[in-house]
Design an enzyme around this catalytic site. Structure first.
Site, mmCIF file in Angstrom:
data_model
loop_
_atom_site.group_PDB
_atom_site.id
_atom_site.type_symbol
_atom_site.label_atom_id
_atom_site.label_comp_id
_atom_site.label_asym_id
_atom_site.label_seq_id
_atom_site.Cartn_x
_atom_site.Cartn_y
_atom_site.Cartn_z
ATOM 1 N N ARG A 99 0.840 -1.190 0.000
ATOM 2 C CA ARG A 99 0.000 0.000 0.000
ATOM 3 C C ARG A 99 0.881 1.248 0.000
ATOM 4 N NH1 ARG A 99 -3.473 -2.685 -1.556
ATOM 5 N NH2 ARG A 99 -5.461 -3.233 -0.611
ATOM 6 N N HIS B 242 -1.261 0.187 -9.758
ATOM 7 C CA HIS B 242 -1.937 -0.747 -8.833
ATOM 8 C C HIS B 242 -2.487 -1.974 -9.588
ATOM 9 C CE1 HIS B 242 -4.120 -1.018 -4.707
ATOM 10 N NE2 HIS B 242 -3.912 -2.224 -5.204
HETATM 11 P P1 NDP Z 1 -1.602 -11.530 5.129
HETATM 12 O O1 NDP Z 1 -2.483 -10.988 6.179
HETATM 13 O O2 NDP Z 1 -1.829 -12.944 4.694
HETATM 14 O O3 NDP Z 1 -0.080 -11.408 5.562
HETATM 15 C C1 NDP Z 1 0.426 -10.315 6.254
HETATM 16 C C2 NDP Z 1 1.858 -10.607 6.707
HETATM 17 O O4 NDP Z 1 2.392 -9.401 7.261
HETATM 18 C C3 NDP Z 1 1.937 -11.677 7.790
HETATM 19 O O5 NDP Z 1 3.065 -12.487 7.581
HETATM 20 C C4 NDP Z 1 2.109 -10.850 9.067
HETATM 21 O O6 NDP Z 1 2.846 -11.493 10.113
HETATM 22 C C5 NDP Z 1 2.951 -9.695 8.547
HETATM 23 N N1 NDP Z 1 2.826 -8.527 9.441
HETATM 24 C C6 NDP Z 1 1.707 -7.856 9.822
HETATM 25 N N2 NDP Z 1 2.023 -6.836 10.660
HETATM 26 C C7 NDP Z 1 3.364 -6.886 10.811
HETATM 27 C C8 NDP Z 1 4.294 -6.108 11.558
HETATM 28 N N3 NDP Z 1 3.903 -5.081 12.320
HETATM 29 N N4 NDP Z 1 5.610 -6.431 11.481
HETATM 30 C C9 NDP Z 1 6.021 -7.476 10.728
HETATM 31 N N5 NDP Z 1 5.188 -8.256 9.992
HETATM 32 C C10 NDP Z 1 3.880 -7.959 10.043
HETATM 33 O O7 NDP Z 1 -1.733 -10.537 3.874
HETATM 34 P P2 NDP Z 1 -1.564 -10.876 2.319
HETATM 35 O O8 NDP Z 1 -0.262 -11.542 2.121
HETATM 36 O O9 NDP Z 1 -2.773 -11.565 1.795
HETATM 37 O O10 NDP Z 1 -1.564 -9.403 1.672
HETATM 38 C C11 NDP Z 1 -0.632 -8.428 2.045
HETATM 39 C C12 NDP Z 1 -1.013 -7.060 1.479
HETATM 40 O O11 NDP Z 1 -0.772 -7.013 0.075
HETATM 41 C C13 NDP Z 1 -2.489 -6.689 1.572
HETATM 42 O O12 NDP Z 1 -2.816 -6.225 2.868
HETATM 43 C C14 NDP Z 1 -2.639 -5.617 0.518
HETATM 44 O O13 NDP Z 1 -2.424 -4.341 1.101
HETATM 45 C C15 NDP Z 1 -1.517 -5.917 -0.466
HETATM 46 N N6 NDP Z 1 -2.005 -6.281 -1.808
HETATM 47 C C16 NDP Z 1 -1.654 -5.508 -2.880
HETATM 48 C C17 NDP Z 1 -2.057 -5.844 -4.153
HETATM 49 C C18 NDP Z 1 -1.632 -5.056 -5.341
HETATM 50 O O14 NDP Z 1 -2.135 -5.282 -6.448
HETATM 51 N N7 NDP Z 1 -0.702 -4.144 -5.219
HETATM 52 C C19 NDP Z 1 -2.900 -7.023 -4.397
HETATM 53 C C20 NDP Z 1 -3.195 -7.770 -3.208
HETATM 54 C C21 NDP Z 1 -2.763 -7.388 -1.971
HETATM 55 P P3 NDP Z 1 2.285 -12.822 10.837
HETATM 56 O O15 NDP Z 1 2.402 -13.909 9.783
HETATM 57 O O16 NDP Z 1 3.216 -13.022 11.945
HETATM 58 O O17 NDP Z 1 0.863 -12.523 11.219
HETATM 59 C C1 OXD Z 2 -5.874 -6.056 -2.888
HETATM 60 C C2 OXD Z 2 -5.429 -5.127 -3.938
HETATM 61 O O1 OXD Z 2 -5.750 -5.745 -1.693
HETATM 62 O O2 OXD Z 2 -5.742 -5.351 -5.128
HETATM 63 O O3 OXD Z 2 -6.348 -7.157 -3.248
HETATM 64 O O4 OXD Z 2 -4.741 -4.155 -3.642
#
Ligand code: NDP
Ligand code: OXD
Length: 306
Positions: A221, A269
């Site tokens: 993001r 995006h």
């Molecule tokens: P998940 O919730 O599956 O994974 C999040 C990861 O981040 C977990 O490993 C979590 O740790 C870690 N995390 C959260 N907070 C912290 C912190 N404070 N310090 C260190 N690690 C942390 O999310 P997704 O993988 O499904 O998606 C991630 C992001 O990707 C989405 O939130 C979205 O914003 C973005 N996205 C962007 C897209 C694009 O087109 N650009 C498309 C899809 C998604 P733990 O495993 O320990 O809980």
């Molecule tokens: C998502 C994205 O969060 O597209 O899936 O950014």
């Protein structure tokens, strides 16, 4: 059951057609609408969450984001804390994200932008390329898959998450280990969710801990990135180049300094875009669970923020 769909700038057609085919669904309303929404039980929503929408839905039982991220929902005081909120976890979404980042990493490794410049001058210049250590911040659905794929493709991989993890052939770090994680990286990929802990995490403090000259890929993001700190780090060579898919303001304003920056590559995006036909399976499974009183899949922890 009745569903209200709010797809933001994306066309709703594929969702309406797919959802309407299911026996579970009696009506699909598309926002904005004048129709009676008092029987709507499910809200499917991409950003932004329209202002005042929740109070039009007295029978609402379940909300699902149309994407993996839920920051557009959790940051909004309209969402009652006791309402289940789910997000999309989908093979296609995961695979597309991995492919995008692999493309960016390989382009960087092979210095492809330079090669394309050479072509304009008919210049035949061969070069060796190094193996790279790629660090993935966030080892969830997307980051975990990416880390395993990068490692399988022969890159050296490190990963950082909140809780500790064990992933084959990936050096994992968590919490206070951040500087250890950052210090050897040639490439840093951000795949964290936006929370109060991660907002503006890509800032001068972090850039000060990373191996000088690293390549930054932000696909999570725009709220994660301190834009002025990045411009400063690029100027000083602390970060050699950045590939950015997400921005604080989207669409990125046409006069934004990132557009013309020689060390920044921009995509709009599109790192991974939810494919309705694929993500619909999860949404309909959660509708079935609602009907049958079963636990929903891929609920968000509202306290934790992701
Ligand atoms: P998940 O919730 O599956 O994974 C999040 C990861 O981040 C977990 O490993 C979590 O740790 C870690 N995390 C959260 N907070 C912290 C912190 N404070 N310090 C260190 N690690 C942390 O999310 P997704 O993988 O499904 O998606 C991630 C992001 O990707 C989405 O939130 C979205 O914003 C973005 N996205 C962007 C897209 C694009 O087109 N650009 C498309 C899809 C998604 P733990 O495993 O320990 O809980
Ligand atoms: C998502 C994205 O969060 O597209 O899936 O950014």
């Amino acid at each position: 059951m009745e569903i209200l769909l709010s797809t933001g700038n994306w066309p709703p057609k594929a969702w309406v057609e797919g959802l309407s085919k299911s026996n579970l669904v009696s009506a699909v309303h598309v926002w904005p609408t004048e129709s009676d929404l008092s029987n709507v039980e499910v809200l499917l929503v991409w950003k932004p969450l329209p202002a005042g929408i929740i109070e039009l839905l007295p029978n609402l039982k379940f909300i699902s984001s149309i994407g993996a991220g839920v920051d557009h929902l959790l940051g909004d005081s309209q969402i009652p804390l006791d309402l289940p909120v789910a997000r999309i976890v989908d093979e296609r979404l995961t695979g597309d994200m991995t492919n995008y980042v692999m493309m960016a990493v390989v382009m960087h490794q092979r210095n492809l932008l330079h090669v394309l410049e050479n072509q304009k001058q008919a210049k035949w210049e061969r070069h060796h390329y190094p193996n790279l250590r790629v660090g993935v911040m966030g080892l969830g659905e997307l980051g975990g898959h990416l880390a395993r794929t990068l490692s399988g493709a022969g890159f050296e991989v490190s990963g950082y998450s909140r809780s500790s993890k064990q992933i084959d052939r990936v050096a994992t770090f968590n919490g206070a280990d951040r500087s250890e994680f950052l210090k050897d990286l040639d490439v840093l990929v951000n795949l964290l969710p936006v929370t109060s802990e991660t907002e503006n995490i890509l800032n001068k403090d972090l850039f000060g801990q990373i191996k000088p000259g690293a390549f930054l890929i932000n696909v999570a993001r725009g709220a994660h990135l301190d834009e002025m700190d990045l411009l400063d780090a690029l100027e000083k060579g602390i970060i050699s180049r950045a590939m950015l898919d997400v921005f604080k303001e989207e669409p990125l304003p046409s006069d934004h300094p990132f557009w013309g920056h020689p060390k920044i590559t921009i995509t709009p995006h599109i790192a991974s875009v939810t494919t309705p036909a694929s993500a619909m399976k999860l949404v309909l499974e959660n509708c079935r669970r609602l009907r049958d009183g079963e636990k929903f899949l891929h609920l968000v922890d509202l306290q934790r923020g992701y």
